[in-house]
Design a protein around this motif. Sequence first.
Motif, mmCIF file in Angstrom:
data_model
loop_
_atom_site.group_PDB
_atom_site.id
_atom_site.type_symbol
_atom_site.label_atom_id
_atom_site.label_comp_id
_atom_site.label_asym_id
_atom_site.label_seq_id
_atom_site.Cartn_x
_atom_site.Cartn_y
_atom_site.Cartn_z
ATOM 1 N N ARG A 580 0.837 -1.197 0.000
ATOM 2 C CA ARG A 580 0.000 0.000 0.000
ATOM 3 C C ARG A 580 0.874 1.249 0.000
ATOM 4 O O ARG A 580 1.953 1.269 0.584
ATOM 5 C CB ARG A 580 -0.918 0.032 1.241
ATOM 6 C CG ARG A 580 -2.021 -1.027 1.221
ATOM 7 C CD ARG A 580 -3.080 -0.692 0.196
ATOM 8 N NE ARG A 580 -4.197 -1.632 0.200
ATOM 9 C CZ ARG A 580 -4.330 -2.641 -0.623
ATOM 10 N NH1 ARG A 580 -3.383 -2.873 -1.529
ATOM 11 N NH2 ARG A 580 -5.388 -3.425 -0.574
ATOM 12 N N ILE A 613 -6.829 5.933 8.190
ATOM 13 C CA ILE A 613 -7.194 5.308 6.914
ATOM 14 C C ILE A 613 -8.552 5.816 6.456
ATOM 15 O O ILE A 613 -9.328 6.377 7.247
ATOM 16 C CB ILE A 613 -7.225 3.760 7.015
ATOM 17 C CG1 ILE A 613 -8.278 3.313 8.038
ATOM 18 C CG2 ILE A 613 -5.870 3.222 7.386
ATOM 19 C CD1 ILE A 613 -8.419 1.807 8.119
ATOM 20 N N GLU A 617 -11.102 1.901 2.772
ATOM 21 C CA GLU A 617 -10.071 0.933 3.152
ATOM 22 C C GLU A 617 -10.403 0.266 4.474
ATOM 23 O O GLU A 617 -10.127 -0.923 4.671
ATOM 24 C CB GLU A 617 -8.699 1.617 3.238
ATOM 25 C CG GLU A 617 -8.036 1.835 1.904
ATOM 26 C CD GLU A 617 -7.733 0.529 1.190
ATOM 27 O OE1 GLU A 617 -7.064 -0.346 1.770
ATOM 28 O OE2 GLU A 617 -8.179 0.369 0.040
ATOM 29 N N ARG A 620 -12.809 -2.382 3.649
ATOM 30 C CA ARG A 620 -12.172 -3.466 2.912
ATOM 31 C C ARG A 620 -11.311 -4.340 3.828
ATOM 32 O O ARG A 620 -11.258 -5.551 3.678
ATOM 33 C CB ARG A 620 -11.327 -2.885 1.770
ATOM 34 C CG ARG A 620 -10.818 -3.922 0.786
ATOM 35 C CD ARG A 620 -10.058 -3.262 -0.351
ATOM 36 N NE ARG A 620 -10.945 -2.474 -1.191
ATOM 37 C CZ ARG A 620 -10.765 -1.203 -1.499
ATOM 38 N NH1 ARG A 620 -9.713 -0.563 -1.048
ATOM 39 N NH2 ARG A 620 -11.621 -0.566 -2.273
ATOM 40 N N GLN A 621 -10.614 -3.705 4.766
ATOM 41 C CA GLN A 621 -9.720 -4.436 5.668
ATOM 42 C C GLN A 621 -10.406 -4.852 6.971
ATOM 43 O O GLN A 621 -9.777 -5.454 7.838
ATOM 44 C CB GLN A 621 -8.505 -3.548 6.016
ATOM 45 C CG GLN A 621 -7.692 -3.075 4.827
ATOM 46 C CD GLN A 621 -6.646 -4.085 4.403
ATOM 47 O OE1 GLN A 621 -6.566 -5.167 4.970
ATOM 48 N NE2 GLN A 621 -5.864 -3.737 3.405
ATOM 49 N N SER A 650 -10.360 10.520 -0.062
ATOM 50 C CA SER A 650 -9.038 9.925 -0.274
ATOM 51 C C SER A 650 -8.340 10.390 -1.540
ATOM 52 O O SER A 650 -7.209 9.994 -1.784
ATOM 53 C CB SER A 650 -9.174 8.398 -0.344
ATOM 54 O OG SER A 650 -9.901 8.014 -1.502
ATOM 55 N N ASP A 655 -5.031 6.842 0.919
ATOM 56 C CA ASP A 655 -5.840 5.934 1.748
ATOM 57 C C ASP A 655 -5.237 5.676 3.117
ATOM 58 O O ASP A 655 -5.948 5.264 4.033
ATOM 59 C CB ASP A 655 -6.012 4.588 1.023
ATOM 60 C CG ASP A 655 -6.954 4.701 -0.167
ATOM 61 O OD1 ASP A 655 -7.947 5.424 -0.054
ATOM 62 O OD2 ASP A 655 -6.683 4.077 -1.204
ATOM 63 N N TYR A 656 -3.915 5.881 3.260
ATOM 64 C CA TYR A 656 -3.249 5.609 4.537
ATOM 65 C C TYR A 656 -2.377 6.808 4.910
ATOM 66 O O TYR A 656 -1.589 7.288 4.066
ATOM 67 C CB TYR A 656 -2.363 4.361 4.440
ATOM 68 C CG TYR A 656 -3.133 3.081 4.211
ATOM 69 C CD1 TYR A 656 -3.515 2.264 5.282
ATOM 70 C CD2 TYR A 656 -3.481 2.679 2.925
ATOM 71 C CE1 TYR A 656 -4.210 1.095 5.073
ATOM 72 C CE2 TYR A 656 -4.196 1.510 2.706
ATOM 73 C CZ TYR A 656 -4.552 0.721 3.780
ATOM 74 O OH TYR A 656 -5.259 -0.446 3.579
#
Length: 853
Positions: A580, A613, A617, A620-621, A650, A655-656
């Motif tokens: 990522r 995040i 995401e 998703r995670q 985002s 995203d992170y």
Amino acid sequence: MNASVRLSMSSLRAHKRRFAGTFLAVFLGVAFLAGTLVMGDTLRANFDTMFGDATSGTDAVVRSADAITTPGESQGVRQPVPTALLKTIDRVPGVAAAAPNIQGAGQLVGANGEAIGGKGPPTLAGNWITDPKLNPYRLAEGRTPARPGEVVINRGAADKGHLKIGDTTTLRTPDPVKVTIVGLATFGGEDGMAQVTFTGVTQSDAEKYLTARPGEATSIQVRAGPGVSQQSLVDRLTPVLPKGVEAITGQKSAQENTDMISSQFLTVFTTFLLVFSGIALLVATFSIHNTFAIVIAQRTRENALLRALGASRRQVTAATVAEASVVAVTASAAGLAGGIGIAAGLKMLFPAIGFPFPGGDLVIRTLSMTLPLAVGVIVCLGSALMPAVRAGRTAPLAALRETAVDQSGASPVRAVTGMALAALAIGATLTGVLISPSLLLAGLGAVLALVSFVVLGPVASSTAVRVLGSPLDRLRGVTGGLARRNALRSPRRTAATASALMIGVAVVSLFTVFGASLKATMDQTVSRSFAGDVAVSTPSFGAGGSGLSPQLAGAIGKLPEVSTAVGLGQGVAEVDGKGRALTVTNPTALARTFDLGTIHGSLTTLGTDGIAITTSEADRQHLTTGSKAQLAFTDGQKKTFTVRAVYGESELAGDYVITRAAWAPHRTQDSDSLVAVSFKHGVSTATGKAAVEKVAAHYGNPQVQTRHEYAQSSAGGIDMMLTLVYALLALAVLIALLGIANTLTLAIHERTRELGLLRAVGQTRSQLRAMVRWESILVAAFGTVGGLALGAFLGWVLVKASDGASDSAFAFAIPPLQLTVVALVGVAAGALAGLRPARRAARLDVLRAIATE
């Protein structure tokens, strides 16, 4: 069968001009396809040779065994290897020499103050390896760097930046470093590795500016002693290397470099050209089919007489197929020669316009010749098949008819079939892009829409020509009325002639609408996400450039005009096993300068073990605030982070998000890709921008832009793409014009007596020319209008399908000005296509024309 062949040869000799347009259509399509394949093969072979020559002295490369690859990237990021390994490697039997290779981003500033390169291919800097056999670059002029601040640059970069030995300039690493050029280098005998720029510095400068800490290298190059093969050297090195470090052969390293060029550029380049080759051949299909259909209609009496004299249906059909075969084979063979010429021309043209591809001879593989030849023959024969079958069905009694003019209309079956296909297309498209997002359904709907347009063409042509031609009666009198009636004679022929242009215009409109939508999306993204006043940024198109100095945001933040300045850096890590991209920044300042939507948790408490995040995401995670996520970095370290914030947007923030303190232990060469700046209340944009530009000038002079300017430059690559698309689609439009011109020429042949009578009753030559030109314009206008409608619809489908397949929201936009230009060009093309047939009609001898049967 022999009689059929003789008959077809005799017909071809007698009517060579009838098939000139067909020959050119096949020739152009095959030439473009063959040229693309030969160009691709040549570039791959030349890059193979260039990398092989450049790395011929490197027998093994020692590097990190693991790479972290983020989505959308083909090349992973590897951790450095310790240069202390050199002592171990030197002691391995069979090792003749070893040297560290320290590489990073480094962008030169040219003599005019502008950065060199960075809009696509990377701009590299690295230590100058003193062993000439291990160094892929060869010193061409001057000397090697011996003291801090001395550099060798590749000759291509020197030419582009108008730099010479002895000049002093700036190297962005990304911190600006004053350097003096002491030498010029080549790569594999060329001025550079394509458009990649390279700056060679001393090892101490490389460790100082290109790595996070001394004693690290990107890789270690190893040369074998006499009699030691590359694989044998790797086998000897492998047992002494620590865990996580590997050795590969120099040959494999060179192949990886070639594969990188292939995957990042050559494959995309050749695929792009192949798509347009396909479009050109599709357009050619309509032109070829129309030509044979008209010729068969004009030869109705001739074929009927053959049937009356005893020729079978099979013989008449075979004669027509034989004609098509001769045209197909000769045009395709000529196209192969043209394709080789195109490839040779492109190879000479690209360096002249700034794409210095490696030198070498053209590479012509068997597949690159047989495939275009087969495609050309199949397209031509396939297009002629239905007219050939129709010729075989000619009844002997047709010989008694006085005329063979095609008066075909649109059947009710065609109308019902076309409407059914249109309904299916709309249903599949709406389902695929709105109800249940599916690229497959959306693509099926787009294909069905194209087919339905072609099927409904004859049905719509009568109404369309009446509407489009209605002003001609008032503006051009009898001449305009006759032109409109001629276009209305055969709806099927008019539609078939216009279909080729319709497809070309549709594809142009599709890309125009999609490009405008991408620009609107970028503008929407910046407007929605970026709350700052100005942005300091690196080139947005491509992967090049060195980035911005991490110190720049702090320096700008100290200005009295500035409220907040936040830099966005980039890092990579595996998050729970998946690569990522990380945004490295000051989260508190980020929240003040960017609209992150609804934030759950706190961005101010990330510290060195917290991460933020996006909502998408997190879903998703399966993570929420307080959840744990393990990050594995390129240096091999793993660390557990706590999710302390979940935010909504985002597009620009990524995203992170982690802090610089959290990234510092794992970073290599640190840089920012964007610095967002907000001014204090009461400070005008012009005043604040001028103050920021003064500070930025000390950091390599990067671009300082307002929000609107930043959005426009972010979409700069789209205009470049559209320019290339328009240039390539010119071929398809040219083939369509040939089809219109050929159809009109054949139509004039069958109307010879009619044209003679018009001249006999008082029509002047200029009126006759005008009548033919206006008929051509009406056909082109019909194709253009249909193409605009189809292109706009397909553009909407593509935008909505992209929206459904992406986390970002795509905006749909129709650019009226650009589409108006497309419409005018289409109509002007029709006028151009009618010039030659009009002149030919005006030259007809009146008495001979009247006497023609």
